[in-house]
Design a protein around this motif. Structure first.
Motif, mmCIF file in Angstrom:
data_model
loop_
_atom_site.group_PDB
_atom_site.id
_atom_site.type_symbol
_atom_site.label_atom_id
_atom_site.label_comp_id
_atom_site.label_asym_id
_atom_site.label_seq_id
_atom_site.Cartn_x
_atom_site.Cartn_y
_atom_site.Cartn_z
ATOM 1 N N LYS A 46 0.851 -1.184 0.000
ATOM 2 C CA LYS A 46 0.000 0.000 0.000
ATOM 3 C C LYS A 46 0.894 1.244 0.000
ATOM 4 O O LYS A 46 2.102 1.161 0.266
ATOM 5 C CB LYS A 46 -0.900 0.015 1.245
ATOM 6 C CG LYS A 46 -1.937 -1.092 1.289
ATOM 7 C CD LYS A 46 -3.066 -0.819 0.336
ATOM 8 C CE LYS A 46 -4.187 -1.816 0.488
ATOM 9 N NZ LYS A 46 -5.332 -1.510 -0.404
ATOM 10 N N THR A 47 0.280 2.377 -0.266
ATOM 11 C CA THR A 47 1.011 3.643 -0.174
ATOM 12 C C THR A 47 0.529 4.424 1.032
ATOM 13 O O THR A 47 -0.577 4.174 1.547
ATOM 14 C CB THR A 47 0.850 4.475 -1.447
ATOM 15 O OG1 THR A 47 -0.544 4.679 -1.688
ATOM 16 C CG2 THR A 47 1.473 3.770 -2.642
ATOM 17 N N ARG A 48 1.354 5.351 1.461
ATOM 18 C CA ARG A 48 1.015 6.172 2.629
ATOM 19 C C ARG A 48 -0.351 6.828 2.457
ATOM 20 O O ARG A 48 -0.687 7.312 1.380
ATOM 21 C CB ARG A 48 2.070 7.252 2.823
ATOM 22 C CG ARG A 48 3.321 6.766 3.518
ATOM 23 C CD ARG A 48 4.337 7.874 3.619
ATOM 24 N NE ARG A 48 4.787 8.323 2.298
ATOM 25 C CZ ARG A 48 5.616 9.330 2.099
ATOM 26 N NH1 ARG A 48 6.059 10.036 3.125
ATOM 27 N NH2 ARG A 48 6.000 9.667 0.886
ATOM 28 N N GLY A 49 -1.117 6.843 3.521
ATOM 29 C CA GLY A 49 -2.418 7.481 3.499
ATOM 30 C C GLY A 49 -3.557 6.540 3.135
ATOM 31 O O GLY A 49 -4.726 6.852 3.407
ATOM 32 N N GLN A 50 -3.221 5.417 2.527
ATOM 33 C CA GLN A 50 -4.266 4.469 2.170
ATOM 34 C C GLN A 50 -4.781 3.717 3.387
ATOM 35 O O GLN A 50 -4.267 3.856 4.501
ATOM 36 C CB GLN A 50 -3.745 3.469 1.124
ATOM 37 C CG GLN A 50 -3.615 4.056 -0.266
ATOM 38 C CD GLN A 50 -3.309 2.976 -1.291
ATOM 39 O OE1 GLN A 50 -2.441 2.117 -1.087
ATOM 40 N NE2 GLN A 50 -4.023 3.021 -2.414
ATOM 41 N N GLN A 51 -5.800 2.911 3.156
ATOM 42 C CA GLN A 51 -6.400 2.099 4.198
ATOM 43 C C GLN A 51 -6.247 0.625 3.824
ATOM 44 O O GLN A 51 -6.188 0.283 2.645
ATOM 45 C CB GLN A 51 -7.883 2.465 4.334
ATOM 46 C CG GLN A 51 -8.662 1.673 5.365
ATOM 47 C CD GLN A 51 -9.407 0.490 4.753
ATOM 48 O OE1 GLN A 51 -9.610 0.420 3.543
ATOM 49 N NE2 GLN A 51 -9.796 -0.448 5.583
ATOM 50 N N VAL A 52 -6.164 -0.237 4.836
ATOM 51 C CA VAL A 52 -6.006 -1.659 4.568
ATOM 52 C C VAL A 52 -6.915 -2.471 5.492
ATOM 53 O O VAL A 52 -7.175 -2.058 6.631
ATOM 54 C CB VAL A 52 -4.535 -2.089 4.744
ATOM 55 C CG1 VAL A 52 -4.099 -2.014 6.200
ATOM 56 C CG2 VAL A 52 -4.307 -3.481 4.192
ATOM 57 N N THR A 53 -7.396 -3.585 4.979
ATOM 58 C CA THR A 53 -8.185 -4.531 5.782
ATOM 59 C C THR A 53 -7.555 -5.898 5.685
ATOM 60 O O THR A 53 -7.320 -6.403 4.586
ATOM 61 C CB THR A 53 -9.639 -4.605 5.288
ATOM 62 O OG1 THR A 53 -10.266 -3.325 5.452
ATOM 63 C CG2 THR A 53 -10.421 -5.638 6.093
ATOM 64 N N LEU A 54 -7.259 -6.476 6.830
ATOM 65 C CA LEU A 54 -6.686 -7.811 6.912
ATOM 66 C C LEU A 54 -7.716 -8.732 7.552
ATOM 67 O O LEU A 54 -8.473 -8.306 8.426
ATOM 68 C CB LEU A 54 -5.397 -7.794 7.745
ATOM 69 C CG LEU A 54 -4.350 -6.763 7.333
ATOM 70 C CD1 LEU A 54 -3.147 -6.816 8.275
ATOM 71 C CD2 LEU A 54 -3.909 -6.982 5.899
ATOM 72 N N ARG A 55 -7.722 -9.990 7.121
ATOM 73 C CA ARG A 55 -8.765 -10.904 7.562
ATOM 74 C C ARG A 55 -8.176 -12.142 8.237
ATOM 75 O O ARG A 55 -7.078 -12.581 7.896
ATOM 76 C CB ARG A 55 -9.636 -11.313 6.384
ATOM 77 C CG ARG A 55 -10.390 -10.138 5.785
ATOM 78 C CD ARG A 55 -11.185 -10.491 4.557
ATOM 79 N NE ARG A 55 -11.955 -9.332 4.084
ATOM 80 C CZ ARG A 55 -11.479 -8.346 3.339
ATOM 81 N NH1 ARG A 55 -10.194 -8.363 2.982
ATOM 82 N NH2 ARG A 55 -12.243 -7.335 2.974
ATOM 83 N N CYS A 56 -8.961 -12.699 9.158
ATOM 84 C CA CYS A 56 -8.500 -13.853 9.928
ATOM 85 C C CYS A 56 -9.669 -14.774 10.216
ATOM 86 O O CYS A 56 -10.739 -14.318 10.661
ATOM 87 C CB CYS A 56 -7.882 -13.374 11.243
ATOM 88 S SG CYS A 56 -7.486 -14.690 12.416
ATOM 89 N N SER A 57 -9.462 -16.052 9.962
ATOM 90 C CA SER A 57 -10.431 -17.066 10.371
ATOM 91 C C SER A 57 -9.791 -17.908 11.466
ATOM 92 O O SER A 57 -8.736 -18.512 11.234
ATOM 93 C CB SER A 57 -10.817 -17.955 9.187
ATOM 94 O OG SER A 57 -11.554 -17.227 8.246
ATOM 95 N N PRO A 58 -10.395 -17.957 12.633
ATOM 96 C CA PRO A 58 -9.770 -18.697 13.733
ATOM 97 C C PRO A 58 -9.862 -20.200 13.522
ATOM 98 O O PRO A 58 -10.609 -20.687 12.675
ATOM 99 C CB PRO A 58 -10.595 -18.262 14.947
ATOM 100 C CG PRO A 58 -11.932 -17.913 14.389
ATOM 101 C CD PRO A 58 -11.666 -17.338 13.033
ATOM 102 N N LYS A 59 -9.098 -20.901 14.304
ATOM 103 C CA LYS A 59 -9.161 -22.360 14.307
ATOM 104 C C LYS A 59 -10.552 -22.796 14.740
ATOM 105 O O LYS A 59 -11.200 -22.137 15.559
ATOM 106 C CB LYS A 59 -8.099 -22.890 15.275
ATOM 107 C CG LYS A 59 -7.940 -24.387 15.342
ATOM 108 C CD LYS A 59 -6.791 -24.748 16.283
ATOM 109 C CE LYS A 59 -6.754 -26.230 16.608
ATOM 110 N NZ LYS A 59 -6.492 -27.044 15.400
ATOM 111 N N SER A 60 -11.007 -23.914 14.166
ATOM 112 C CA SER A 60 -12.318 -24.435 14.508
ATOM 113 C C SER A 60 -12.446 -24.643 16.012
ATOM 114 O O SER A 60 -11.556 -25.203 16.653
ATOM 115 C CB SER A 60 -12.547 -25.762 13.773
ATOM 116 O OG SER A 60 -13.781 -26.319 14.134
#
Lengths: 116, 110
Positions: free
Chosen positions: A13-27
């Motif tokens: 990404k570049t400075r000033g942008q926004q990011v979304t990271l995703r996570c699925s937990p263990k069952s």
């Protein structure tokens, strides 16, 4: 049985942008913790989600926010990215009814964010 | 901020030798855990020792805990090249979150 999965694995990404990271937990896990790990450093605790609420927070600015969904998966959002946000972002889950500090945390492989 | 500090920061040994790394922490704890991280990967749990325990073993791993000195040590016996990784201690600070130290980078040469 799938372990903790994170996406994406790498992103730029570049400075000033926004990011979304995703996570699925263990069952079978209902608690999700997020960590930031800068190169050569130990993981730094960002926050923890349980029952769709933020339960604990580390020393991170409000630019870092998160969410937990009814299926226990979670997102980490970072707004107004800075160069210093470049890091490996790790998600960890723990089982239903187990306090986070009282037992093993299961980690995903992380999302490596580079901010240019 | 990080709760613990590992010592040494880096350690290089030959296969077959023992590796000892130390962790110091600042506040009272309920438990202390050790994790391993291969380069750029996720962390893997190795062992947990409770505050009322002084020593614990798991395979080639031996962990000690001295709550009066707020310190712990991890001993890996008969090290192998596959043990090459970073090792982190983590404590709960008497809260329901886990705080990691700065890590020891272990290199085991064949």
């Amino acid at each position: 049985d799938a372990g903790v999965t994170q996406s994406p694995t790498h992103l730029i990404k570049t400075r000033g942008q926004q990011v979304t990271l995703r996570c699925s937990p263990k069952s079978g896990h209902d608690t999700v913790s997020w960590y930031q790990q800068a190169l050569g450093q130990g993981p730094q605790f960002i926050f923890q989600y349980y029952e769709e609420e933020e339960r604990q927070r580390g020393n991170f600015p409000d630019r870092f926010s998160g969410h937990q969904f009814p299926n226990y998966s979670s997102e980490l959002n970072v707004n107004a990215l800075l160069l210093g946000d470049s890091a490996l972002y790790l998600c960890a889950s723990s089982p239903v009814g187990q306090g986070v500090g009282t037992g093993e945390l299961f980690f995903g492989e992380g999302s490596r964010l580079t901010v240019l | 901020s990080q709760q613990g500090e590992e010592d040494p920061q880096a350690l290089s040994i030959q296969e077959g030798e023992n590796a000892t790394m130390n962790c110091s922490y600042k506040t009272s704890i309920n438990n202390l855990q050790w994790y391993r991280q291969n380069s750029g990967r996720g962390l893997v749990h190795l062992i947990l020792i409770r505050s009322n325990e002084r020593e614990k073993h798991s395979g080639r791993l031996r962990v000690t805990l001295d709550t009066s000195k707020k310190s712990s040590s991890l001993l890996i016996t008969a090290s192998r090249a596959a043990d090459t990784a970073s090792y982190f201690c983590a404590t709960d600070e008497n809260t329901d979150k886990l705080i990691f130290g700065t890590g020891t980078r272990l290199q085991v040469f064949p």
